[in-house]
Design a protein around this motif. Sequence first.
Motif, PDB file in Angstrom:
ATOM      1  N   GLU A 162       0.845  -1.200   0.000  1.00  0.00           N
ATOM      2  CA  GLU A 162       0.000   0.000   0.000  1.00  0.00           C
ATOM      3  C   GLU A 162       0.874   1.242   0.000  1.00  0.00           C
ATOM      4  N   VAL A 163       0.362   2.281  -0.638  1.00  0.00           N
ATOM      5  CA  VAL A 163       1.035   3.589  -0.596  1.00  0.00           C
ATOM      6  C   VAL A 163       0.100   4.564   0.096  1.00  0.00           C
ATOM      7  N   TRP A 164       0.622   5.220   1.101  1.00  0.00           N
ATOM      8  CA  TRP A 164      -0.149   6.280   1.737  1.00  0.00           C
ATOM      9  C   TRP A 164       0.524   7.604   1.395  1.00  0.00           C
ATOM     10  N   ILE A 165      -0.291   8.606   1.146  1.00  0.00           N
ATOM     11  CA  ILE A 165       0.271   9.881   0.679  1.00  0.00           C
ATOM     12  C   ILE A 165       0.047  10.954   1.750  1.00  0.00           C
ATOM     13  N   THR A 166       1.133  11.584   2.167  1.00  0.00           N
ATOM     14  CA  THR A 166       1.000  12.549   3.269  1.00  0.00           C
ATOM     15  C   THR A 166       0.486  13.903   2.800  1.00  0.00           C
ATOM     16  N   HIS A 167       1.182  14.524   1.865  1.00  0.00           N
ATOM     17  CA  HIS A 167       0.785  15.870   1.466  1.00  0.00           C
ATOM     18  C   HIS A 167       1.280  16.137   0.054  1.00  0.00           C
ATOM     19  N   GLY A 168       0.614  17.093  -0.608  1.00  0.00           N
ATOM     20  CA  GLY A 168       0.988  17.443  -1.975  1.00  0.00           C
ATOM     21  C   GLY A 168      -0.165  17.211  -2.928  1.00  0.00           C
ATOM     22  N   ARG A 169       0.150  16.786  -4.168  1.00  0.00           N
ATOM     23  CA  ARG A 169      -0.876  16.593  -5.191  1.00  0.00           C
ATOM     24  C   ARG A 169      -1.297  15.123  -5.215  1.00  0.00           C
ATOM     25  N   GLU A 170      -2.026  14.742  -4.154  1.00  0.00           N
ATOM     26  CA  GLU A 170      -2.307  13.311  -4.020  1.00  0.00           C
ATOM     27  C   GLU A 170      -3.246  12.782  -5.102  1.00  0.00           C
ATOM     28  N   ASP A 171      -4.124  13.635  -5.651  1.00  0.00           N
ATOM     29  CA  ASP A 171      -5.096  13.110  -6.617  1.00  0.00           C
ATOM     30  C   ASP A 171      -4.410  12.515  -7.846  1.00  0.00           C
ATOM     31  N   ALA A 172      -3.339  13.191  -8.330  1.00  0.00           N
ATOM     32  CA  ALA A 172      -2.657  12.671  -9.516  1.00  0.00           C
ATOM     33  C   ALA A 172      -1.904  11.385  -9.189  1.00  0.00           C
ATOM     34  N   LEU A 173      -1.251  11.365  -8.039  1.00  0.00           N
ATOM     35  CA  LEU A 173      -0.496  10.159  -7.676  1.00  0.00           C
ATOM     36  C   LEU A 173      -1.436   8.974  -7.445  1.00  0.00           C
ATOM     37  N   MET A 174      -2.566   9.241  -6.794  1.00  0.00           N
ATOM     38  CA  MET A 174      -3.567   8.175  -6.574  1.00  0.00           C
ATOM     39  C   MET A 174      -4.021   7.610  -7.912  1.00  0.00           C
ATOM     40  N   ARG A 175      -4.268   8.516  -8.856  1.00  0.00           N
ATOM     41  CA  ARG A 175      -4.721   8.084 -10.182  1.00  0.00           C
ATOM     42  C   ARG A 175      -3.655   7.198 -10.850  1.00  0.00           C
ATOM     43  N   ALA A 176      -2.394   7.653 -10.800  1.00  0.00           N
ATOM     44  CA  ALA A 176      -1.320   6.894 -11.455  1.00  0.00           C
ATOM     45  C   ALA A 176      -1.170   5.520 -10.810  1.00  0.00           C
ATOM     46  N   LEU A 177      -1.311   5.467  -9.487  1.00  0.00           N
ATOM     47  CA  LEU A 177      -1.150   4.180  -8.804  1.00  0.00           C
ATOM     48  C   LEU A 177      -2.335   3.264  -9.087  1.00  0.00           C
ATOM     49  N   SER A 178      -3.526   3.852  -9.202  1.00  0.00           N
ATOM     50  CA  SER A 178      -4.693   3.007  -9.490  1.00  0.00           C
ATOM     51  C   SER A 178      -4.564   2.423 -10.895  1.00  0.00           C
ATOM     52  N   LEU A 179      -3.918   3.166 -11.829  1.00  0.00           N
ATOM     53  CA  LEU A 179      -3.688   2.620 -13.168  1.00  0.00           C
ATOM     54  C   LEU A 179      -2.731   1.420 -13.117  1.00  0.00           C
ATOM     55  N   LYS A 180      -1.904   1.379 -12.047  1.00  0.00           N
ATOM     56  CA  LYS A 180      -1.000   0.234 -11.895  1.00  0.00           C
ATOM     57  C   LYS A 180      -1.597  -0.805 -10.951  1.00  0.00           C
ATOM     58  N   ASN A 181      -2.869  -0.661 -10.655  1.00  0.00           N
ATOM     59  CA  ASN A 181      -3.562  -1.569  -9.741  1.00  0.00           C
ATOM     60  C   ASN A 181      -2.918  -1.622  -8.364  1.00  0.00           C
ATOM     61  N   MET A 182      -2.442  -0.494  -7.902  1.00  0.00           N
ATOM     62  CA  MET A 182      -1.850  -0.459  -6.569  1.00  0.00           C
ATOM     63  C   MET A 182      -2.835   0.186  -5.602  1.00  0.00           C
ATOM     64  N   THR A 183      -2.754  -0.234  -4.357  1.00  0.00           N
ATOM     65  CA  THR A 183      -3.626   0.343  -3.337  1.00  0.00           C
ATOM     66  C   THR A 183      -2.979   1.620  -2.804  1.00  0.00           C
ATOM     67  N   ALA A 184      -3.731   2.701  -2.832  1.00  0.00           N
ATOM     68  CA  ALA A 184      -3.184   3.965  -2.355  1.00  0.00           C
ATOM     69  C   ALA A 184      -4.259   4.736  -1.631  1.00  0.00           C
ATOM     70  N   LYS A 185      -3.852   5.487  -0.616  1.00  0.00           N
ATOM     71  CA  LYS A 185      -4.823   6.379   0.020  1.00  0.00           C
ATOM     72  C   LYS A 185      -4.150   7.664   0.446  1.00  0.00           C
ATOM     73  N   ALA A 186      -4.953   8.719   0.495  1.00  0.00           N
ATOM     74  CA  ALA A 186      -4.434  10.019   0.897  1.00  0.00           C
ATOM     75  C   ALA A 186      -4.695  10.208   2.376  1.00  0.00           C
ATOM     76  N   LEU A 187      -3.657  10.637   3.114  1.00  0.00           N
ATOM     77  CA  LEU A 187      -3.827  10.839   4.561  1.00  0.00           C
ATOM     78  C   LEU A 187      -4.340  12.241   4.889  1.00  0.00           C
TER      79      LEU A 187
END
Lengths: 358, 533
Positions: free
Chosen positions: A323-348
Amino acid sequence: MVSKSLDQNRPHRKLSTHPSNWIRPLASGLAVLDAHGEPIFHIDATRIADTVIVTHGHADHARPGHKHVIASAETLAIMKARYGANFAERVTALRWHETMRIGDVDIHLVPAGHVLGSAQIVLDYEGARVVVSGDYKRKSDPTCAPFEPVPCDVFITEATFALPVFSHPEPLLEINRILVSLKQFPERAHVIGAYSLGKAQRVIALLRQAGYQEPIYIHGALQKLCQLYQDHGIDLGILAPATTGEKGKPQQALAGQIVIAPPSALADRWSRRLPDPLIIMASGWMQVKQRAKQSGVEMPLILSDHADWNDLLATIDEVNPQEVWITHGREDALMRALSLKNMTAKALHLIGYEDDAE
Amino acid sequence: MITFARLLEKLLFTPQRNTKIQHLSEWLHHTPMPDRGWGLAALVGEFQSKKAKPALIREMVSTKSDAELFAISYDFVGDLAETVALIWPEPECRPNQPPPTLSEIVGALDHASADETRFLIQQWLDCSDTTTRWGLLKLTTGGLRVGASARMVRLALAQAYEAAVEDIEEIWPLLEPPYTTLFDWLEGRAERPNADGKAVFRPLMLAHPVDDNDVTDMTPDKWLVEWKWDGARVQLASGHDGVRLFSRSGDDISSGFPELTKSLSWHGTLDGELLAGTPDNIAPFQNLQQRLNRKKPSANLMQSIPVFLRAYDILLEDDDDLRQLPIEQRRLKLEKTVKILNHSAIDLSAFLPFTDPQQLISWRQQCREGGLIEGLMLKARNSMYQQGRVKGLWFKWKRDPLTADVVLLYAQRGHGKRSSLFSDYTFGAWMENPDNPAEPPILVPVGKAYSGFSDAELKKLDAFVRANTTQRFGPVRELEKTLVVEVAFDAISRSTRHKSGVAMRFPRFQRIRWDKPAIEADDLPTLMKWIDS
């Protein structure tokens, strides 16, 4: 960038206690909790707390007033230089890879490559490994230890420059533009706006790497931290104070010289003493021309202490988390890129970390 | 394209005009032909590719980037060319070729079909770095917008080749990209292209401002007087190659004014004022502004805002160069010519008969009543038509500006040398509270001023801003509404763009009224009395 020694295909283990049960974002920052849900310690607490592990010395991550601060020796030295000796009741310095146990959690620090002393925090608990990256970068930096990828189950990453438009160029190529400009405008003071911890010293060290040997003039606010870097064995060459002479009068001696100042000083009365200043800003944000233009910069220098888009994605591949958790910044783009790689991600959605400090 | 993109980048970021010229001139020096010529064409707006439409660029990028990631990025960057330049991925296998040169781009796009265009641009983007991609996309989608006017580019050209800018401007209409004949001349391989008999721009003669005192010596035997019309100075040239209209900076503005550029059997050059309306019913300057803003006016706009030329001088007629004649004699020619032309959109600027200098003073006072007249022009009867601002021959005597006492509302930092100072001010006038007239009046913004203060005053103003900031909106500081400034302005008109409903023409500081309480500043109805009908 991807190191071959890492086992890319390490199978994901089944976790007995999911890390989301024991590490969570609170209003006071990211915290490790005990079985009752009470914080045992914080990481980069944004409010005053008892025990805090600090990733690096930037003011939004390292705040004064905590009871017990655990960090690299360099980070502790930076906090002391900024806040005075009494910034915490107690401090513990950890060497790289030295393990310490708090509660039942084993912690150790590895370099993050962001600024001097900057660390990732590796947390091991009940067979699960969580890495808190803090702020980090992968591009070369002569002023700090390079980022060390640690394979983990949960990777908690920053996302300051998490947009596909951010691809930071080679630092020495950018620095070289200053030297070219000095030849074209030998009568103008070249003033570089650079954040006083990390960026300023990196700019100086890169200039030295590029072969610039003249004295570099620095704003008073940079003096203490440049000294600290030099005390830690980082060669910055000859530095001289930029703020001498009569207030408000241009100092002809600075014509054709390089001056470094915190960004806030560039547009302030301080800059009036510089002869025909050419304003340069060293920051990752300078990549977007329209933004750089709006900030009134004459030469934008794309130099970032954060990972750019490709480096963020490559780093995540490298540490290969479940899993990738995102602390701060432009999480929406990173979440999108990770979901395209079928990775689990969430924004904190951690608040209190500045976007523009870079 | 690599160096041209770097030049565009430098122009975008350089605030100082002279430094921009320096960058341009350096680029001209270092760039070989024909790239130099094509770059020049792009800079002065004479090269525009119509093939690479934004839609095509969007379509191309959609094959390279996830749509959602592109949308988030575009939202952040705000500019299509730049977003695409930044987001374009490095190809796994870079084409084994350098980025295209300017002439390769021009040559290839010229004959390319839509499919070929797509293929070419894609290939070019693949072998370029970010800044080169940005320059390439700006060039091929039109509109560089890097803050360099055509006039500035010609000045740089003059500087680079140590030529007189007037000599370049005069032959400009005869040139075509990539301007081979221009560079042949500038580099000494050929004579200057011959402008005889062609519709080209001739350097203008300019007037000096006059002091009130100078006027007392002006007697009718030596001086001619006419109104200074409140329009745009233009030059109308008619030759074998057609009719062209030029702005005062020598830019060809023919396409915006079809009513004046129909071909004429008469050949020659007229100097005059472009005005909106008709000779017997002149419209205010802001109407003309609407026409000046349009490269190609619609039939509707031409009907609602017609324009005409009020001629006041003649420079050439057929093969005769009249510029060496005194204005008295040129004037006789002009009167005859305007009569012969019998053109619905060309008339004559009349001389004002006067017998004694006192009369000048009273005429100047009358200017304000009409509103469409800016002041008086005073020309020495024996003056030949000489280029530039020649001493002692032509004078302009502007009407007194209007003034108002206003309150400073917002301040912003200046640019370049003034970037450490708050030098851009928005000011307001009092207005009845729109929600409830019984409430105290409110201040509404009526204009913005950046000049008119001394360096010492600017320092004091800057200190005032720092000590009296109530709120910050990004770069803008909202101020404590206490400081009254007397501003001077040339005119005031109705405007739907501003909340106050008025807009001032060229407002500047006249005096800072440190002593005056804000409540005694002027109100909107007082300002509105000055609106020209």
